[in-house]
Motif scaffolding. Structure first.
Motif, PDB file in Angstrom:
ATOM      1  N   ARG A 110       0.833  -1.208   0.000  1.00 21.33           N
ATOM      2  CA  ARG A 110       0.000   0.000   0.000  1.00 21.33           C
ATOM      3  C   ARG A 110       0.863   1.251   0.000  1.00 21.33           C
ATOM      4  N   ASP A 111       1.810   1.288   0.923  1.00 20.41           N
ATOM      5  CA  ASP A 111       2.682   2.458   1.052  1.00 20.41           C
ATOM      6  C   ASP A 111       3.434   2.725  -0.246  1.00 20.41           C
ATOM      7  N   GLU A 112       3.872   1.646  -0.869  1.00 18.82           N
ATOM      8  CA  GLU A 112       4.636   1.769  -2.105  1.00 18.82           C
ATOM      9  C   GLU A 112       3.752   2.381  -3.214  1.00 18.82           C
ATOM     10  N   GLN A 113       2.532   1.863  -3.318  1.00 15.85           N
ATOM     11  CA  GLN A 113       1.570   2.383  -4.322  1.00 15.85           C
ATOM     12  C   GLN A 113       1.302   3.863  -4.103  1.00 15.85           C
ATOM     13  N   VAL A 114       1.056   4.214  -2.834  1.00 17.08           N
ATOM     14  CA  VAL A 114       0.738   5.603  -2.495  1.00 17.08           C
ATOM     15  C   VAL A 114       1.929   6.490  -2.828  1.00 17.08           C
ATOM     16  N   ARG A 115       3.118   6.014  -2.481  1.00 21.12           N
ATOM     17  CA  ARG A 115       4.320   6.804  -2.718  1.00 21.12           C
ATOM     18  C   ARG A 115       4.500   7.063  -4.218  1.00 21.12           C
ATOM     19  N   ARG A 116       4.322   6.019  -5.018  1.00 23.73           N
ATOM     20  CA  ARG A 116       4.521   6.175  -6.461  1.00 23.73           C
ATOM     21  C   ARG A 116       3.479   7.111  -7.083  1.00 23.73           C
ATOM     22  N   THR A 117       2.248   6.945  -6.635  1.00 23.71           N
ATOM     23  CA  THR A 117       1.173   7.802  -7.167  1.00 23.71           C
ATOM     24  C   THR A 117       1.398   9.258  -6.771  1.00 23.71           C
ATOM     25  N   GLU A 119       4.159  10.685  -6.331  1.00 24.81           N
ATOM     26  CA  GLU A 119       5.215  11.229  -7.186  1.00 24.81           C
ATOM     27  C   GLU A 119       4.653  11.694  -8.520  1.00 24.81           C
ATOM     28  N   VAL A 120       3.815  10.845  -9.104  1.00 23.79           N
ATOM     29  CA  VAL A 120       3.205  11.189 -10.398  1.00 23.79           C
ATOM     30  C   VAL A 120       2.446  12.515 -10.282  1.00 23.79           C
ATOM     31  N   LEU A 121       1.741  12.684  -9.172  1.00 22.56           N
ATOM     32  CA  LEU A 121       0.893  13.868  -8.999  1.00 22.56           C
ATOM     33  C   LEU A 121       1.626  15.023  -8.317  1.00 22.56           C
ATOM     34  N   ARG A 122       2.886  14.787  -7.994  1.00 27.62           N
ATOM     35  CA  ARG A 122       3.715  15.802  -7.332  1.00 27.62           C
ATOM     36  C   ARG A 122       3.091  16.306  -6.035  1.00 27.62           C
ATOM     37  N   GLY A 137      -6.743  23.024  -5.181  1.00 22.36           N
ATOM     38  CA  GLY A 137      -6.046  22.283  -6.229  1.00 22.36           C
ATOM     39  C   GLY A 137      -5.329  21.063  -5.671  1.00 22.36           C
ATOM     40  N   GLN A 138      -4.767  21.232  -4.471  1.00 23.57           N
ATOM     41  CA  GLN A 138      -4.076  20.097  -3.845  1.00 23.57           C
ATOM     42  C   GLN A 138      -5.076  19.009  -3.462  1.00 23.57           C
ATOM     43  N   ARG A 139      -6.216  19.419  -2.943  1.00 22.52           N
ATOM     44  CA  ARG A 139      -7.257  18.434  -2.603  1.00 22.52           C
ATOM     45  C   ARG A 139      -7.676  17.655  -3.843  1.00 22.52           C
ATOM     46  N   GLN A 140      -7.790  18.390  -4.960  1.00 18.22           N
ATOM     47  CA  GLN A 140      -8.215  17.724  -6.187  1.00 18.22           C
ATOM     48  C   GLN A 140      -7.195  16.683  -6.611  1.00 18.22           C
ATOM     49  N   ARG A 141      -5.911  17.010  -6.435  1.00 15.79           N
ATOM     50  CA  ARG A 141      -4.874  16.039  -6.762  1.00 15.79           C
ATOM     51  C   ARG A 141      -4.984  14.801  -5.888  1.00 15.79           C
ATOM     52  N   VAL A 142      -5.266  15.020  -4.611  1.00 15.83           N
ATOM     53  CA  VAL A 142      -5.385  13.876  -3.691  1.00 15.83           C
ATOM     54  C   VAL A 142      -6.570  13.000  -4.112  1.00 15.83           C
ATOM     55  N   ALA A 143      -7.684  13.655  -4.470  1.00 14.30           N
ATOM     56  CA  ALA A 143      -8.858  12.887  -4.900  1.00 14.30           C
ATOM     57  C   ALA A 143      -8.537  12.057  -6.146  1.00 14.30           C
ATOM     58  N   ILE A 144      -7.760  12.643  -7.040  1.00 17.66           N
ATOM     59  CA  ILE A 144      -7.366  11.903  -8.245  1.00 17.66           C
ATOM     60  C   ILE A 144      -6.403  10.768  -7.860  1.00 17.66           C
ATOM     61  N   GLY A 145      -5.486  11.092  -6.925  1.00 18.36           N
ATOM     62  CA  GLY A 145      -4.529  10.087  -6.465  1.00 18.36           C
ATOM     63  C   GLY A 145      -5.229   8.893  -5.841  1.00 18.36           C
ATOM     64  N   LEU A 179      -1.482  12.850 -17.555  1.00 14.13           N
ATOM     65  CA  LEU A 179      -1.728  11.643 -16.764  1.00 14.13           C
ATOM     66  C   LEU A 179      -2.372  10.570 -17.636  1.00 14.13           C
ATOM     67  N   HIS A 180      -3.296  10.998 -18.461  1.00 17.33           N
ATOM     68  CA  HIS A 180      -3.951  10.040 -19.347  1.00 17.33           C
ATOM     69  C   HIS A 180      -2.956   9.423 -20.314  1.00 17.33           C
ATOM     70  N   GLN A 181      -2.058  10.253 -20.838  1.00 17.98           N
ATOM     71  CA  GLN A 181      -1.046   9.731 -21.766  1.00 17.98           C
ATOM     72  C   GLN A 181      -0.131   8.743 -21.047  1.00 17.98           C
ATOM     73  N   GLN A 182       0.159   9.063 -19.790  1.00 21.43           N
ATOM     74  CA  GLN A 182       1.078   8.238 -19.017  1.00 21.43           C
ATOM     75  C   GLN A 182       0.435   6.894 -18.629  1.00 21.43           C
ATOM     76  N   LEU A 183      -0.822   6.952 -18.161  1.00 16.14           N
ATOM     77  CA  LEU A 183      -1.480   5.753 -17.655  1.00 16.14           C
ATOM     78  C   LEU A 183      -2.128   4.941 -18.774  1.00 16.14           C
TER      79      LEU A 183
END
Ligand SMILES: Nc1ncnc2c1ncn2[C@@H]1O[C@H](COP(=O)(O)OP(=O)(O)OP(=O)(O)O)[C@@H](O)[C@H]1O
Ligand SMILES: [Mg+2]
Length: 373
Positions: A110-117, A119-122, A137-145, A179-183
């Motif tokens: 779990r921690d690893e997944q969260v950490r990687r995500t 990073e993607v979302l900075r 804006g930061q909240r929105q990133r977390v919701a996407i994360g 993000l869409h291009q990446q994922l």
């Protein structure tokens, strides 16, 4: 994989059938945008895909498998809401890892997944904060994360950027496209924003009163709308719609119809032309137009409202005998036109659209010929 198929999907609340038979094939990896006026059924459709609303009739397939009866958690769809809906008492990291915890994923993974995500979302430096300590804006990133860590087959976004200010929206729009291009994951994205619809989607589906009016690439919808509704929904300012003038109409109204190539559209009830396809030149009262010269045809008009935006000017023009104002979008002039100025209106690019009495688009056969006889 993340292919989503909607077949004759219907939904009613009481006597109100809010979804009236929707058919749509969303391809694996596609970014599709739902647009349409308020209340037309965009969120309801998204919620039916997510499993948050029951489907009355019709079929939902995810990767070819019927999903109508599947529990939301089993569908592989992750939804991001306008309101973010974060858990206020949990940290960012806990919010993002919550779905994995519920699914029984081990702590380290779990921690690893969260950490990687993160990073993607900075948002790595925000992981220990709670939502209260974040900007919109930061909240929105977390919701996407939180949606990303679940590795869904399909992301469902319901106006995710509408609570952000204009500058942040632009940033997030670019982020989401990246993000869409990446994922490469399928994304279904609801928005009211013209620019988001035109720039983010591989295809756009235009909703209207519980149905889809047209699906296609942004440029196809912009240039070849199936009907007047779609033509009017995309583009700002809106496409100008000019009704066929009665025989008794003033000279300028008939001239405008001719200018737009009306002669080439015997079956047209109205013609549409986008503001950027018009041209406007000043016409001082003391400089009469020489009817015998080889100038391209123009129509007299008056500036009712001139909006100078710095890069472009939007002119709202009155043409004698034409009910609606005509909008023209032009590069910013060195000497700006002002309210009340007399001008000549011309066609800069012959891209007239024609519609019949039922507002269906007519095929463009002889229009070119009419504009360039
Ligand atoms: N739980 C409900 N009970 C009754 N009617 C509902 C319910 N949810 C939605 N509706 C109605 O269904 C219709 C479609 O609503 P929906 O939320 O899908 O619209 P929308 O396209 O997302 O609009 P908006 O752009 O305003 O978000 C509306 O007329 C709405 O009032
Ligand atoms: Mg909605």
């Amino acid at each position: 994989m993340g292919q989503v198929t909607l077949r004759s999907l219907r939904k009613r609340y009481g006597d109100h059938e809010v979804i009236q038979g929707i058919d749509l094939e969303v391809r694996d990896g596609e970014f599709i945008v739902f647009v349409g006026p308020s209340g037309c059924g965009k969120s309801t459709t998204l919620r039916m895909i997510a499993g948050l609303e029951e489907i009355d009739s019709g079929e939902l397939l995810i990767d070819g498998v019927r999903a109508n009866e599947q529990r939301p958690a089993d569908r592989g769809a992750a939804m991001v809401f306008q309101s973010y809906a974060l858990y206020p008492h949990m940290t960012v990291a806990e919010n993002m890892g919550f779905a994995l915890k519920m699914a029984g994923v081990r702590r380290a993974e779990r921690d690893e997944q969260v950490r990687r995500t993160a990073e993607v979302l900075r948002i790595t430096d925000l992981l220990d904060r709670t939502p209260r300590q974040l900007s919109g804006g930061q909240r929105q990133r977390v919701a996407i994360g939180r949606a990303i860590v679940r590795k869904p087959k399909v992301f469902l976004f319901d106006e995710p950027l509408s609570n952000l200010d204009a500058a942040l929206r632009v940033d997030m729009r670019i982020e989401l496209t990246r993000l869409h291009q990446q994922l490469g994951t399928t994304m279904i994205y609801v928005t009211h924003d013209q620019v988001e619809a035109m720039t983010m989607g591989d295809r756009i589906a235009v909703f209207h009163q519980g149905r889809i009016e047209q699906v296609g690439t942004p440029m196809a919808l912009y240039r070849q709308p199936a009907n007047a509704f779609v033509a009017g929904f995309l583009g700002a300012p809106r496409i100008n719609m000019v009704e066929r003038p009665p025989a008794s109409a003033a000279g300028a109204a008939r001239q405008l119809w001719a200018l737009l190539g009306g002669a080439g559209w015997p079956g047209a009830a109205r013609l549409g032309i986008r503001p950027e396809h018009l041209s406007v030149v000043p016409a001082p009262a003391d400089a009469p137009i020489d009817a015998t010269s080889a100038q391209p045809p123009t129509v007299p008009a008056t500036v009712v409202l001139a909006e100078h935006l710095g890069d472009v000017s939007l002119l709202h023009l009155q043409v004698d005998g034409v009910q609606d104002l005509i909008a023209a979008k032009l590069p910013m002039a060195r000497v700006p036109l002002r309210n009340g100025d007399a001008v000549r209106l011309g066609v800069q690019s012959p891209e007239t659209l024609a519609f019949d009495a039922q507002a269906r688009a007519l095929a463009s056969h002889s229009a070119e010929a009419a504009l360039h006889p």
